[in-house]
Design a protein around this motif. Structure first.
Motif, mmCIF file in Angstrom:
data_model
loop_
_atom_site.group_PDB
_atom_site.id
_atom_site.type_symbol
_atom_site.label_atom_id
_atom_site.label_comp_id
_atom_site.label_asym_id
_atom_site.label_seq_id
_atom_site.Cartn_x
_atom_site.Cartn_y
_atom_site.Cartn_z
ATOM 1 N N ASN A 219 0.850 -1.180 0.000
ATOM 2 C CA ASN A 219 0.000 0.000 0.000
ATOM 3 C C ASN A 219 0.900 1.248 0.000
ATOM 4 O O ASN A 219 1.909 1.274 0.722
ATOM 5 N N PRO A 220 0.573 2.275 -0.785
ATOM 6 C CA PRO A 220 1.476 3.437 -0.889
ATOM 7 C C PRO A 220 1.756 4.106 0.460
ATOM 8 O O PRO A 220 2.891 4.540 0.709
ATOM 9 N N ILE A 221 0.756 4.184 1.334
ATOM 10 C CA ILE A 221 1.000 4.834 2.640
ATOM 11 C C ILE A 221 1.941 3.968 3.480
ATOM 12 O O ILE A 221 2.874 4.467 4.126
ATOM 13 N N GLU A 222 1.716 2.655 3.438
ATOM 14 C CA GLU A 222 2.614 1.719 4.143
ATOM 15 C C GLU A 222 4.064 1.924 3.668
ATOM 16 O O GLU A 222 4.994 1.973 4.493
ATOM 17 N N CYS A 223 4.257 2.070 2.364
ATOM 18 C CA CYS A 223 5.618 2.244 1.804
ATOM 19 C C CYS A 223 6.256 3.514 2.366
ATOM 20 O O CYS A 223 7.424 3.502 2.784
ATOM 21 N N GLN A 224 5.472 4.590 2.394
ATOM 22 C CA GLN A 224 5.994 5.870 2.888
ATOM 23 C C GLN A 224 6.363 5.766 4.369
ATOM 24 O O GLN A 224 7.432 6.202 4.800
ATOM 25 N N VAL A 225 5.456 5.158 5.150
ATOM 26 C CA VAL A 225 5.707 5.026 6.592
ATOM 27 C C VAL A 225 6.965 4.191 6.834
ATOM 28 O O VAL A 225 7.795 4.523 7.688
ATOM 29 N N ALA A 226 7.130 3.118 6.071
ATOM 30 C CA ALA A 226 8.305 2.241 6.263
ATOM 31 C C ALA A 226 9.598 3.020 6.018
ATOM 32 O O ALA A 226 10.551 2.929 6.814
ATOM 33 N N CYS A 227 9.635 3.792 4.938
ATOM 34 C CA CYS A 227 10.863 4.549 4.616
ATOM 35 C C CYS A 227 11.128 5.620 5.663
ATOM 36 O O CYS A 227 12.279 5.825 6.076
ATOM 37 N N ASP A 234 14.252 3.320 0.068
ATOM 38 C CA ASP A 234 13.063 2.589 -0.413
ATOM 39 C C ASP A 234 12.702 1.489 0.593
ATOM 40 O O ASP A 234 13.444 1.235 1.560
ATOM 41 N N TYR A 235 11.557 0.861 0.355
ATOM 42 C CA TYR A 235 11.026 -0.125 1.312
ATOM 43 C C TYR A 235 11.914 -1.369 1.384
ATOM 44 O O TYR A 235 12.224 -1.880 2.464
ATOM 45 N N LEU A 236 12.351 -1.841 0.219
ATOM 46 C CA LEU A 236 13.125 -3.094 0.218
ATOM 47 C C LEU A 236 14.379 -2.985 1.076
ATOM 48 O O LEU A 236 14.800 -3.963 1.713
ATOM 49 N N GLU A 237 14.957 -1.780 1.108
ATOM 50 C CA GLU A 237 16.203 -1.571 1.866
ATOM 51 C C GLU A 237 16.013 -1.915 3.355
ATOM 52 O O GLU A 237 16.955 -2.352 4.025
ATOM 53 N N HIS A 256 4.291 -1.884 -5.353
ATOM 54 C CA HIS A 256 4.776 -0.525 -5.669
ATOM 55 C C HIS A 256 6.295 -0.426 -5.688
ATOM 56 O O HIS A 256 6.862 0.617 -5.363
ATOM 57 N N LEU A 257 6.983 -1.507 -6.069
ATOM 58 C CA LEU A 257 8.454 -1.488 -6.082
ATOM 59 C C LEU A 257 8.978 -0.711 -7.297
ATOM 60 O O LEU A 257 8.391 -0.765 -8.382
ATOM 61 N N SER A 258 10.106 -0.030 -7.107
ATOM 62 C CA SER A 258 10.781 0.640 -8.232
ATOM 63 C C SER A 258 11.543 -0.419 -9.034
ATOM 64 O O SER A 258 11.776 -1.533 -8.556
ATOM 65 N N ASP A 259 11.984 -0.044 -10.233
ATOM 66 C CA ASP A 259 12.783 -0.990 -11.030
ATOM 67 C C ASP A 259 14.060 -1.386 -10.290
ATOM 68 O O ASP A 259 14.498 -2.538 -10.356
ATOM 69 N N ALA A 260 14.646 -0.409 -9.572
ATOM 70 C CA ALA A 260 15.879 -0.721 -8.829
ATOM 71 C C ALA A 260 15.587 -1.763 -7.740
ATOM 72 O O ALA A 260 16.380 -2.689 -7.520
#
Ligand code: GUN
Ligand code: ZN
Length: 401
Positions: A219-227, A234-237, A256-260
């Protein structure tokens, strides 16, 4: 030895299936000893017009959410707070957990799922009730209690000093039981599991060769909160820092992962648990299937009960087809069947399952397909896309469950 007459639909690869409109399936000692065109011999049971397919593989399902299917309280963070966390608190009572473990296993068997990667609640005793029921029923699971110690109700916080020894104890007593039960390390997700707990879980997994599984980029908000929470780009990091990204890790959603991030994910050899029905129900977004296929990332399908609305993996394969269309991709039903069975099993470390091959363990199901469906394409269509099709029987190691 048991000899069945049936129609058979079996994956051979992600682009090829074997279809026999009239076949014999012979099972002995829990393994397939013959799968061939019917030759007129006497049989023990005629399963026609049902179609025999390999047992389905569910790579992402939550045991303590069995009773909250259909809770329309999303998106994700609201759904967790309103529907999920209150229900999961009930699993502090082992008797309640045991009761729901029975229902959960019933639902798996009815859905034709023979191997599942399962999230428990935080409570080790509840997970133990699940293992006991799974063992009694003869299913296969890779399962563990979720690890949570922050930003959730206090009753669900279980700090590393308690959670890790309890998990170690479950590993010692249950991991590898009968070749059908594997204990997994399950940090719930970065928002409710501290870096210390994620890291400790990752170390335990490495020590014992356990699977790790968690939620990623749903979820986009989850991604923002994680970072923001961990100060990462990014989230994966976050999961990389915790030592959780490797070839024994399964990540649910990955929308919602980036290509990187996708490139690092692929290089690590991690697995995607694709949960399209859940993604639709919580409005989370469309997983970009093309990015997964381009990079050769292993993929398995997940019901994600109870954000997903069905225990039936073919129902999820159908949603994966729809999701593909929304991302500009028309998926071949053969690939969907592969993900639902042999491909899913291989992604979860069981390349020996899911194929109906002679010598392989006899995990199979019968699906109610009308007799007028006679060609490979028709059989595939009914098995995967008829949302009303029932699974009429489920066998693991040749035993009907
Ligand atoms: N993210 C963290 N926990 C959950 C969960 O239980 N379900 C889903 N779909 N996403 C999550
Ligand atoms: Zn989930």
């Amino acid at each position: 030895m048991t000899t069945y007459r049936a129609r058979v639909l079996a994956p051979v690869s992600s682009s090829e299936v074997r279809w026999l409109n009239d076949a014999v399936v012979v099972v002995d000692g829990g393994r397939f000893v013959e799968v061939a065109a019917f030759d007129g011999r006497d049989v023990d049971e005629d399963l026609r017009p049902a179609v025999v397919v390999p047992g389905f593989v569910d790579s992402h399902v939550h045991f303590p959410q069995t009773r909250i299917v259909g809770a329309a309280t999303g998106p994700l963070l609201e759904w967790l707070a309103k529907s999920t966390f209150p229900e999961e608190q009930r699993f502090a009572d082992p008797a309640f957990a045991a009761q729901i473990a029975t229902v959960f296993c019933d639902r798996l068997v009815q859905a034709g799922t023979t191997l599942a990667m399962v999230y428990g609640s935080v409570h080790p005793a509840a997970c133990e009730a699940l293992y006991a029921e799974v063992e009694r029923r003869g299913l296969r699971v890779i399962a563990g209690p979720v690890l949570m110690d922050r930003d959730c109700p206090d009753a669900l916080k279980f700090p590393a000093e308690q959670a890790i020894p309890a998990l170690r104890d479950l590993v010692e007593r249950w991991h590898g039981r009968d070749g059908r039960i594997e204990v997994a390390v399950v940090p719930r997700f970065a928002l409710s599991t501290s870096m210390a707990l994620m890291t400790a879980g990752g170390e335990l997994a490495r020590e014992h060769g356990l699977w790790v599984t968690t939620h990623l980029s749903e979820n986009p908000i989850e991604c923002q909160v994680a970072c923001d929470m961990y100060g990462t780009a990014d989230y994966l990091e976050v999961y990389e820092q915790a030592g959780l990204l490797h070839e024994r890790s399964v990540y649910a959603h990955c929308i919602h992962l980036s290509d990187a991030e996708w490139d690092r994910f692929a290089a690590a050899g991690a697995v995607v648990a694709h949960c399209p029905d859940s993604n639709f129900f919580l409005g989370s977004g469309n997983m970009p299937t093309g990015k997964v296929r381009e990079r050769g990332i292993p993929l398995a399908l997940g019901t994600d009960i109870a954000a997903g609305r069905s225990f039936r993996v073919p129902r999820i394969a159908s949603s994966a087809y729809d999701n593909g269309l929304w991302t500009g991709l028309t998926l071949d039903p053969r690939e969907l069947l592969w993900w639902a069975t042999a491909g899913g099993a291989a992604a979860l470390g069981h390349p020996e399952l899911g194929k109906l091959e002679v010598g392989g363990e006899a995990d199979f199901v019968t699906v109610d397909v009308p007799e007028w469906a006679e060609t490979e394409d028709e059989a595939l269509g009914w098995v995967l896309f008829d949302h009303d099709a029932r699974c009429t029987g489920t066998w693991v190691r040749g035993q009907r469950l």
